[in-house]
Write an enzyme that holds these catalytic residues in place. Structure first.
Site, PDB file in Angstrom:
ATOM      1  N   ASP A 107      22.482  34.579  40.540  1.00  8.12           N
ATOM      2  CA  ASP A 107      22.005  33.593  40.695  1.00  8.12           C
ATOM      3  C   ASP A 107      22.825  32.378  39.830  1.00  8.12           C
ATOM      4  OD1 ASP A 107      19.685  31.770  42.313  1.00  8.12           O
ATOM      5  OD2 ASP A 107      19.421  31.181  40.381  1.00  8.12           O
ATOM      6  N   TYR A 207      19.488  22.673  37.102  1.00  5.29           N
ATOM      7  CA  TYR A 207      19.605  21.776  38.191  1.00  5.29           C
ATOM      8  C   TYR A 207      19.987  20.348  37.979  1.00  5.29           C
ATOM      9  CZ  TYR A 207      18.340  25.782  40.986  1.00  5.29           C
ATOM     10  OH  TYR A 207      18.195  27.208  41.401  1.00  5.29           O
ATOM     11  N   HIS A 263      17.898  37.383  48.630  1.00  5.56           N
ATOM     12  CA  HIS A 263      18.608  36.850  47.533  1.00  5.56           C
ATOM     13  C   HIS A 263      18.366  37.710  46.064  1.00  5.56           C
ATOM     14  CE1 HIS A 263      20.141  33.623  45.074  1.00  5.56           C
ATOM     15  NE2 HIS A 263      19.240  33.703  44.417  1.00  5.56           N
TER      16      HIS A 263
END
Length: 283
Positions: A107, A207, A263
């Site tokens: 990730d 982010y 994921h």
């Protein structure tokens, strides 16, 4: 790069940029070193099952709680989470280890690993990237269906609201995270290890720092042997970016596709994850 003598003792912490990072260091001290970088919303503990399998094969594994996650490394400004700073943290860890390493990421940890490898090939023997493609391949994929997979990146730019949504109290968020592959026990672990631990805002700041990224560095090519691992039930990464990644690697390259896996590869398919890493590092 010149290295000091390799560390013969366990590494519990390291420092960089006036911050202190916690580290899980397991396996034989004289083994080749594999550095494992976690993603969001996870910590170094997410690699526990994979580390055990790698340690059994004679490798030493070093997994840090990265910037925003370690209690001693939680700066408040989102500008303190730009990719250059995240890369600098990992470079400082490798310099503390004292020798080049096998680098692995999942990730967001994969994104950092790509940049560390592109910018510091002398520090990296080989790269195994889980669930995030080469940065340039990912940007190109956003012109297609990947934009639908990545909608949450825009949502995470908001102040306060993502923290409320991800605290576990909102049913729509629990549904989205469950649909993304997190089971009840894993959601409880996110609550305990991220939310209750005070690491949620730090993780979200990765982010929130994206608008400050220097995209001129995204297209650099990788010069070390590389494996990209993608799972076909990944809600957050479509097929396009992994398919394009080979175009940016000027070294032996493998794409491994794990069928039926979500994921969260290293926690839900640790044997497959360890096998992919071992195939790369032993090669």
């Amino acid at each position: 790069m010149w290295f000091a003598e390799a560390m013969a003792d366990r590494i519990d912490t390291f420092s960089h940029d006036n911050l202190t990072f916690d580290v899980l260091d397991t396996g034989p001290l004289d083994g080749e070193v594999i550095v494992l970088l976690h993603g969001f919303p996870e910590r170094a503990s997410s690699w526990a099952q994979v580390s055990t399998l790698l340690n059994e094969q004679g490798y030493r594994t070093i997994a840090p709680d990265q910037r925003g996650y370690s209690p001693g490394a939680r700066p408040r400004r989102r500008r303190d989470y730009t990719i250059d700073k995240l890369v600098g943290d990992v470079v400082a860890l490798i310099e503390t280890i004292g020798r080049p390493v096998h680098l692995v990421g999942h990730d967001w940890g994969s994104n950092v690993a790509w940049f560390v490898t592109m910018q510091n090939p002398d520090l990296v023997i080989d790269l195994t990237a889980f669930s995030v493609a080469h940065p340039a391949a990912f940007l190109r994929s956003l012109l297609g269906p990947q934009a639908l997979h990545s909608w949450y990146m825009g949502f995470f730019q908001l102040p306060f609201v993502p923290e409320l949504a991800l605290s576990g109290q909102w049913a729509p968020t629990r549904y989205w995270m469950s649909r993304g592959g997190l089971g009840r026990d894993e959601l409880a672990r996110v609550r305990e290890e991220i939310v209750d631990y005070g690491a949620l805002t730090g993780g979200l700041n990765w982010y929130r720092a994206l608008p400050f990224a220097d995209r001129r560095s995204f297209g650099r090519r990788v010069q070390v042997p590389t494996t990209m691992v993608w799972s076909d039930k990944d809600l957050f990464l479509g097929r396009d970016a992994p398919a394009k990644t080979a175009e940016y690697v000027d070294a032996p390259y493998d794409l491994i596709v794990l069928p039926g896996v979500t994921h969260w590869i290293q926690t839900q398919a640790p044997e497959s994850a360890a096998a992919a890493i071992l195939e790369r590092v032993s090669g």
